[in-house]
Design a protein around this motif. Structure first.
Motif, PDB file in Angstrom:
ATOM      1  N   TRP A   1       0.823  -1.218   0.000  1.00  0.00           N
ATOM      2  CA  TRP A   1       0.000   0.000   0.000  1.00  0.00           C
ATOM      3  C   TRP A   1       0.849   1.255   0.000  1.00  0.00           C
ATOM      4  O   TRP A   1       0.412   2.298  -0.463  1.00  0.00           O
TER       5      TRP A   1
ATOM      6  N   LEU B   1     -12.280   0.521  -5.944  1.00  0.00           N
ATOM      7  CA  LEU B   1     -11.129   0.102  -5.142  1.00  0.00           C
ATOM      8  C   LEU B   1      -9.823   0.441  -5.845  1.00  0.00           C
ATOM      9  O   LEU B   1      -8.832   0.783  -5.208  1.00  0.00           O
TER      10      LEU B   1
ATOM     11  N   LEU C   1     -17.125  -8.840  -5.200  1.00  0.00           N
ATOM     12  CA  LEU C   1     -17.591  -7.457  -5.287  1.00  0.00           C
ATOM     13  C   LEU C   1     -18.053  -7.170  -6.710  1.00  0.00           C
ATOM     14  O   LEU C   1     -17.728  -7.896  -7.645  1.00  0.00           O
TER      15      LEU C   1
ATOM     16  N   VAL D   1      -4.892  -0.263   0.063  1.00  0.00           N
ATOM     17  CA  VAL D   1      -5.544  -0.457   1.359  1.00  0.00           C
ATOM     18  C   VAL D   1      -4.477  -0.857   2.384  1.00  0.00           C
ATOM     19  O   VAL D   1      -3.723  -1.797   2.154  1.00  0.00           O
TER      20      VAL D   1
ATOM     21  N   PHE E   1     -11.491  -8.658  -7.412  1.00  0.00           N
ATOM     22  CA  PHE E   1     -12.226  -8.981  -6.185  1.00  0.00           C
ATOM     23  C   PHE E   1     -13.535  -9.646  -6.591  1.00  0.00           C
ATOM     24  O   PHE E   1     -14.500  -8.964  -6.943  1.00  0.00           O
TER      25      PHE E   1
ATOM     26  N   ALA F   1      -5.712  -6.256  -2.178  1.00  0.00           N
ATOM     27  CA  ALA F   1      -6.238  -5.051  -1.522  1.00  0.00           C
ATOM     28  C   ALA F   1      -5.088  -4.115  -1.169  1.00  0.00           C
ATOM     29  O   ALA F   1      -5.161  -2.908  -1.382  1.00  0.00           O
TER      30      ALA F   1
ATOM     31  N   LYS G   1     -13.992  -5.303   2.763  1.00  0.00           N
ATOM     32  CA  LYS G   1     -14.504  -6.309   1.832  1.00  0.00           C
ATOM     33  C   LYS G   1     -13.401  -6.761   0.884  1.00  0.00           C
ATOM     34  O   LYS G   1     -13.288  -7.936   0.557  1.00  0.00           O
ATOM     35  N   ALA G   2     -12.582  -5.798   0.449  1.00  0.00           N
ATOM     36  CA  ALA G   2     -11.484  -6.143  -0.450  1.00  0.00           C
ATOM     37  C   ALA G   2     -10.495  -7.073   0.258  1.00  0.00           C
ATOM     38  O   ALA G   2     -10.026  -8.055  -0.313  1.00  0.00           O
TER      39      ALA G   2
ATOM     40  N   VAL H   1     -15.334  -0.734   2.265  1.00  0.00           N
ATOM     41  CA  VAL H   1     -14.892  -1.278   0.989  1.00  0.00           C
ATOM     42  C   VAL H   1     -13.525  -1.950   1.160  1.00  0.00           C
ATOM     43  O   VAL H   1     -13.265  -3.027   0.631  1.00  0.00           O
ATOM     44  N   GLY H   2     -12.656  -1.293   1.957  1.00  0.00           N
ATOM     45  CA  GLY H   2     -11.335  -1.867   2.219  1.00  0.00           C
ATOM     46  C   GLY H   2     -11.448  -3.218   2.917  1.00  0.00           C
ATOM     47  O   GLY H   2     -10.746  -4.167   2.575  1.00  0.00           O
TER      48      GLY H   2
ATOM     49  N   ARG I   1     -15.152   4.093   2.980  1.00  0.00           N
ATOM     50  CA  ARG I   1     -13.895   3.561   2.466  1.00  0.00           C
ATOM     51  C   ARG I   1     -13.423   2.379   3.299  1.00  0.00           C
ATOM     52  O   ARG I   1     -12.928   1.381   2.777  1.00  0.00           O
ATOM     53  N   ILE I   2     -13.593   2.515   4.627  1.00  0.00           N
ATOM     54  CA  ILE I   2     -13.170   1.444   5.526  1.00  0.00           C
ATOM     55  C   ILE I   2     -13.893   0.149   5.157  1.00  0.00           C
ATOM     56  O   ILE I   2     -13.286  -0.920   5.073  1.00  0.00           O
TER      57      ILE I   2
ATOM     58  N   TYR J   1      -8.808   3.691  -4.820  1.00  0.00           N
ATOM     59  CA  TYR J   1      -8.909   3.775  -3.357  1.00  0.00           C
ATOM     60  C   TYR J   1      -8.176   4.982  -2.771  1.00  0.00           C
ATOM     61  O   TYR J   1      -8.626   5.615  -1.833  1.00  0.00           O
TER      62      TYR J   1
END
Lengths: 234, 288
Positions: free
Chosen positions: A71, A99, A91, B181, A88, B176, B167-168, B164-165, B161-162, A102
Motif C-alpha cells: 500500500w 477500489l 464485489l 488499502v 475482487f 487489496a 470487503k477487499a 470497501v477496504g 472507504r473502511i 482507493y
C-alpha cells in the motif's frame, strides 16, 4: 523511472531470482520474456511488494522502495495487473473500479478516469453492476487492467496478461496496453507470449532460471537467431 | 398470542446470536482464523461493564467504555498473537485461539472467583403489555441496541472507504494492499469492531440474565460457531439470517411439547446436518 538493482529472491533453498538488474525509463514499455518458471512473476511480485527480496534494491524515481508494503508502494504510483487478474470476485465491477481508485480523494478525478476506462473497455460499462466473479475470462482481465488504471498509475506492472485468452482478445488487450504509452503510463510487462509482447514493447529482457540472459530493443530481439529459435518458434 | 410472544423471544435471542457471530464471521472472512477466543472477549465485555457500572453508576458509559476497551484488546490479540502464526498451517492459529480462550477464562476465575455476579440496571423503557403479550424493558433494550448496531454496521461496510477496504481484504488481502488499502490497519479494525460487538453482547446477556460469571462464554463460543457455519463462513449477511433462524428453531422447538432434546442440542444438531449436506452454509461460497 523504475530501477531494480542486483535483486535476489529465494523461497527456502530455491533461488527464484538471481542478481537481477533492470531499468525502465519514463513512458517506456519494457517486456520480461522467458519460459514458465524463469522467475518473471517473482520479480513482478517483488517490485509490487508481495515478496521481499533477500538482496538488492528497488527504486522509483530515485526513492528507494525495496521493502515497503504494497500500500505504500501504491502511493509511489505503482499498480499491478497480476497473473490471473485477481479481481475482487465477490464485489461488483463498480466496487472493483472504485477500489482501484482507493487512494484518490477527488471525486471528479475518479469520474473522469472512469469515463476514460469505459472508452477503453466499453464492456465494463455494460457489466457495471454485475458481481465480478461472474465475468468471463477476458472480461476479468479487462477489469484487472481497468482497476489498475483507476489508480492513475505512473508505473504499471503486468503479469502474464495473455494467459488463457483467445488470440483475438490477446491482440485487443495488447493494443490497449500499447495505447497507454500516449497516456503517460510506464509499463513493465512479464509475458510468455514473446511474439505478441515484442510487437508492443520498446525493449525487453530475457529471463532464464532466475537470471537475465539477454536484453535489447524489441526489434533487436525479434531478429536475434537464438530468440527466434527458443521463444518465437520460427 | 403464544406465537407472537415466541416471536419476540426469537428476536431477542437472535439479536444476541447475531451480535456475537457477526464479529466472528468478519474475522474469519479476513484471516480465515476461527477465533474461539472471541467468546473470551464476550465475557470480558460483561465483566468490564459490570466493573465500570459499579464505579460510574451509568450503564451507557459502562457499555460504551467496555466495548471500546474490548475492541482494543481484540486488535492487540491480532497484532501480538495471531499475526505471528498466520503463516503456519491453519490448525496452529486454531489451537492458539483455544489456548487464548482457556487462559482468559481462567484469568477471570482467578480475578473474580467462581461466582455469579448479579448485574441489574434500571432503564427508562416502559413495560409493553397487551393481554398476555409483553415486551420487557430489557428485551426492548436488546432489540434497540442490536437494531442500531446492525444499521450502523451496514452503513460502515457498504458506504465507507473502511467498509470497501474490509470487503477487499476479505476477498484478496494482498491485492487489496496493492490498490492502496493499509491491510494491517484494516485487519486490526475488523478485530476491533468484532470484539466491541462481542463485548456489547456479553454485557446485554449479563444484564438480561442478571448474572455475570467467568465461564459464561463457554456455550456461547460453540453457539457462535454454529451460527457462522449455518450462515456460511465469512458471510455477514448469512450470520445475521442464521442467528435469527437458530433462535427461531430453538424457541419454537422447545415450545413444542413433543420435543424431547435440551435447547442447546438443537443448534448442534442443525450444524451437523449442515456440515454433512450443505457445508458452505446458506450464503457461503466454496473455499478455494
Amino acid at each position: 523511472m523504475l530501477k531494480v538493482e542486483n535483486v535476489s529472491i529465494s523461497y527456502g533453498k530455491i533461488a527464484a531470482v538471481k542478481d537481477v538488474s533492470i531499468y525502465v525509463g519514463k513512458n517506456e514499455i519494457v517486456a520480461i520474456v522467458g519460459a514458465n518458471g524463469a522467475g518473471k512473476t517473482t520479480l513482478i511480485n517483488t517490485i509490487m511488494g508481495f515478496v521481499t527480496p533477500q538482496e538488492g534494491k528497488i527504486f522509483v524515481q530515485d526513492h528507494e522502495i525495496t521493502s515497503l508494503p504494497p500500500w505504500k508502494k501504491a502511493a509511489f504510483g505503482l499498480a499491478i495487473v497480476p497473473e490471473g487478474g485477481r479481481i475482487f470476485r465477490d464485489l461488483t465491477v463498480k466496487e472493483n473500479l472504485f477500489l482501484g481508485a482507493y487512494r484518490i480523494k477527488d471525486k471528479s478525478k475518479i469520474d473522469n478516469k472512469m469515463n476514460e476506462v469505459f472508452q477503453m473497455f466499453p464492456r465494463m460499462r455494460e457489466r457495471y453492476r454485475q458481481i465480478a466473479g461472474t465475468l468471463s475470462g477476458g472480461e476479468r482481465q479487462m477489469l484487472a487492467i481497468a482497476r489498475a488504471l483507476m489508480s492513475f498509475p505512473q508505473i504499471l506492472l503486468i503479469d502474464e496478461i495473455s494467459m488463457g485468452l483467445m488470440p483475438k482478445l490477446v491482440d485487443e488487450v495488447m493494443e490497449a496496453i500499447h495505447s497507454l504509452k500516449s497516456k503517460d503510463v510506464t509499463v513493465l510487462i512479464a509475458e510468455q507470449n514473446t511474439n505478441e509482447v515484442l510487437n508492443i514493447a520498446d525493449r525487453a529482457y530475457v529471463m532464464q532460471n532466475g537470471l537475465i540472459v539477454m536484453s535489447g530493443t524489441a526489434t533487436e530481439l525479434k531478429n536475434n537467431s537464438k530468440i527466434k529459435e527458443s521463444y518465437l518458434g520460427i | 398470542m403464544e406465537f407472537w410472544q415466541n416471536s419476540i423471544n426469537v428476536l431477542v435471542l437472535g439479536s444476541i446470536y447475531v451480535l456475537i457471530a457477526v464479529g466472528l464471521s468478519m474475522i474469519y472472512g479476513i484471516l480465515r482464523v476461527l477465533h474461539i477466543a472471541h467468546a473470551g472477549i464476550y465475557t470480558l465485555g460483561a465483566f468490564l461493564s459490570l466493573s465500570i457500572m459499579e464505579v460510574t453508576g451509568n450503564f451507557w458509559i459502562a457499555l460504551i467504555l467496555s466495548a471500546i476497551i474490548s475492541g482494543f484488546l481484540g486488535a492487540l490479540m491480532y497484532r501480538y498473537v495471531y499475526k505471528f502464526v498466520l503463516k503456519e498451517e491453519r490448525i496452529v492459529p486454531l489451537i492458539v485461539s483455544v489456548g487464548l480462550f482457556i487462559t482468559m477464562q481462567d484469568l477471570y476465575r482467578i480475578i473474580y472467583g467462581p461466582y455469579k455476579y448479579p448485574f441489574s440496571i434500571s432503564i427508562p423503557i416502559p413495560y409493553i403489555r397487551a393481554g398476555n403479550f409483553y415486551i420487557s424493558p430489557l428485551q426492548m433494550l436488546i432489540l434497540i441496541i442490536t437494531g442500531i448496531i446492525l444499521i450502523g454496521l451496514y452503513f460502515v461496510l457498504n458506504k465507507t472507504r473502511i467498509g470497501v477496504g474490509l470487503k477487499a481484504c476479505a476477498n484478496d488481502s494482498q491485492m487489496a494492499a496493492a490498490v492502496g488499502v493499509n491491510t494491517k490497519l484494516t485487519i486490526a479494525l475488523a478485530f476491533f469492531m468484532g470484539s466491541a460487538l462481542a463485548a456489547v453482547a456479553g454485557t446485554l446477556v449479563g444484564v438480561y440474565d442478571n448474572s455475570v460469571y467467568p465461564t459464561m462464554g463457554s456455550t456461547v463460543s460453540y453457539k457462535a460457531f454454529v451460527v457462522v457455519v449455518l450462515g456460511g463462513f465469512g458471510s455477514l449477511k448469512g450470520s445475521v439470517i442464521a442467528g435469527f433462524l437458530l433462535a427461531a428453531a430453538e424457541v419454537f422447538l422447545v415450545a413444542w411439547k413433543g420435543f424431547f432434546l435440551p435447547r442447546d442440542a438443537i443448534g448442534f444438531l442443525v450444524m451437523i446436518l449442515f456440515l454433512i449436506f450443505l457445508p458452505n452454509g446458506l450464503f457461503g461460497r466454496k473455499e478455494r
